[in-house]
Write a protein that holds these residues in place. Sequence first.
Motif, PDB file in Angstrom:
ATOM      1  N   LEU A   1      47.860  17.396  16.706  1.00  0.00           N
ATOM      2  CA  LEU A   1      48.699  16.318  16.192  1.00  0.00           C
ATOM      3  C   LEU A   1      48.875  15.243  17.248  1.00  0.00           C
ATOM      4  CD1 LEU A   1      51.549  18.223  14.325  1.00  0.00           C
ATOM      5  CD2 LEU A   1      49.620  16.988  13.325  1.00  0.00           C
ATOM      6  N   PRO A   2      48.773  13.990  16.864  1.00  0.00           N
ATOM      7  CA  PRO A   2      49.039  12.905  17.819  1.00  0.00           C
ATOM      8  C   PRO A   2      50.477  13.005  18.324  1.00  0.00           C
ATOM      9  CG  PRO A   2      47.967  12.068  15.837  1.00  0.00           C
ATOM     10  CD  PRO A   2      48.371  13.473  15.535  1.00  0.00           C
ATOM     11  N   ASP A   3      50.688  12.647  19.572  1.00  0.00           N
ATOM     12  CA  ASP A   3      52.029  12.680  20.150  1.00  0.00           C
ATOM     13  C   ASP A   3      52.172  11.490  21.092  1.00  0.00           C
ATOM     14  OD1 ASP A   3      54.541  13.294  20.990  1.00  0.00           O
ATOM     15  OD2 ASP A   3      54.022  15.199  21.952  1.00  0.00           O
ATOM     16  N   THR A   4      52.504  10.344  20.515  1.00  0.00           N
ATOM     17  CA  THR A   4      52.589   9.096  21.288  1.00  0.00           C
ATOM     18  C   THR A   4      54.023   8.730  21.627  1.00  0.00           C
ATOM     19  OG1 THR A   4      52.767   7.692  19.324  1.00  0.00           O
ATOM     20  CG2 THR A   4      50.544   8.253  20.073  1.00  0.00           C
TER      21      THR A   4
ATOM     22  N   ASP B   1      52.157   7.841  15.598  1.00  0.00           N
ATOM     23  CA  ASP B   1      51.659   9.191  15.326  1.00  0.00           C
ATOM     24  C   ASP B   1      51.111   9.290  13.907  1.00  0.00           C
ATOM     25  OD1 ASP B   1      52.389  10.000  17.844  1.00  0.00           O
ATOM     26  OD2 ASP B   1      54.162  11.117  17.209  1.00  0.00           O
ATOM     27  N   LEU B   2      51.867   8.779  12.943  1.00  0.00           N
ATOM     28  CA  LEU B   2      51.428   8.833  11.553  1.00  0.00           C
ATOM     29  C   LEU B   2      50.148   8.034  11.326  1.00  0.00           C
ATOM     30  CD1 LEU B   2      54.739   8.533   9.487  1.00  0.00           C
ATOM     31  CD2 LEU B   2      53.215  10.510   9.638  1.00  0.00           C
ATOM     32  N   ALA B   3      50.048   6.887  11.966  1.00  0.00           N
ATOM     33  CA  ALA B   3      48.851   6.061  11.800  1.00  0.00           C
ATOM     34  C   ALA B   3      47.615   6.783  12.336  1.00  0.00           C
ATOM     35  CB  ALA B   3      49.035   4.722  12.510  1.00  0.00           C
ATOM     36  N   GLU B   4      47.737   7.366  13.519  1.00  0.00           N
ATOM     37  CA  GLU B   4      46.597   8.077  14.110  1.00  0.00           C
ATOM     38  C   GLU B   4      46.260   9.326  13.307  1.00  0.00           C
ATOM     39  OE1 GLU B   4      43.434   9.022  16.558  1.00  0.00           O
ATOM     40  OE2 GLU B   4      44.528   7.152  16.194  1.00  0.00           O
ATOM     41  N   TRP B   5      47.267  10.069  12.890  1.00  0.00           N
ATOM     42  CA  TRP B   5      47.058  11.269  12.077  1.00  0.00           C
ATOM     43  C   TRP B   5      46.344  10.913  10.779  1.00  0.00           C
ATOM     44  CZ3 TRP B   5      50.740  13.591   8.133  1.00  0.00           C
ATOM     45  CH2 TRP B   5      50.434  14.929   7.857  1.00  0.00           C
TER      46      TRP B   5
END
Length: 206
Positions: free
Chosen positions: A91-94, A100-104
């Motif tokens: 999971l992305p963790d920015t 995070d949602l955009a990358e996921w």
Amino acid sequence: MDRMSSSHAAASRPDAGDRARRPGGRSARVQSAVYAAVGQLVGAGRRDTMTIPEVAELAEVNPTSIYRRWGSIEALLGEVAVAALTQGEPLPDTSDLGADLAEWSRIIAADIGRPKRRAYLRAMVFARDDVVEECPCWEIRREQAEQMVDRAAQRGEATPSVRQILDHVIAPLYHHAVFGLGLDDTYAATLAADVMRMTESRGTSR
């Protein structure tokens, strides 16, 4: 209940999941061949009638190897469904839920937008002829969304609900994949931005 979903518990046990994600050597080759055989049989409309001996013959492996590793055709089908529709990507963790949602969303879109993945998704939809209580891949996406929302809430961010993320990000992505509609980074990022705007307009968190 659909037997694909009824095997969710067996397919999602930590030890089984670890084996599915980190095989090596001959084990990896067997898994790859078995997964491919199951995919072919599902695509041929055999999801509800396939047997382990048939999978073994198509995969060119010993049926004993399949019985020993998966135990039953239901457990095998459940594991393949999860592996095919979710890739266990980190999971992305920015430190920002919107990012995070955009990358996921982009990660998921890139995976399920592939031609072979689209074909598998369509086969799975075609094979499903009733309403089920749960779907393993949907439950995994729910758990992932919950993790991201929980992290954001701990940081004090306003968050959409998990249901909003599933309905307005995940569902449209899979819908576009199944029906052959456009599925790219821009579309994925737009879905994420839309669900974050819902949060801003409501000013509420999960």
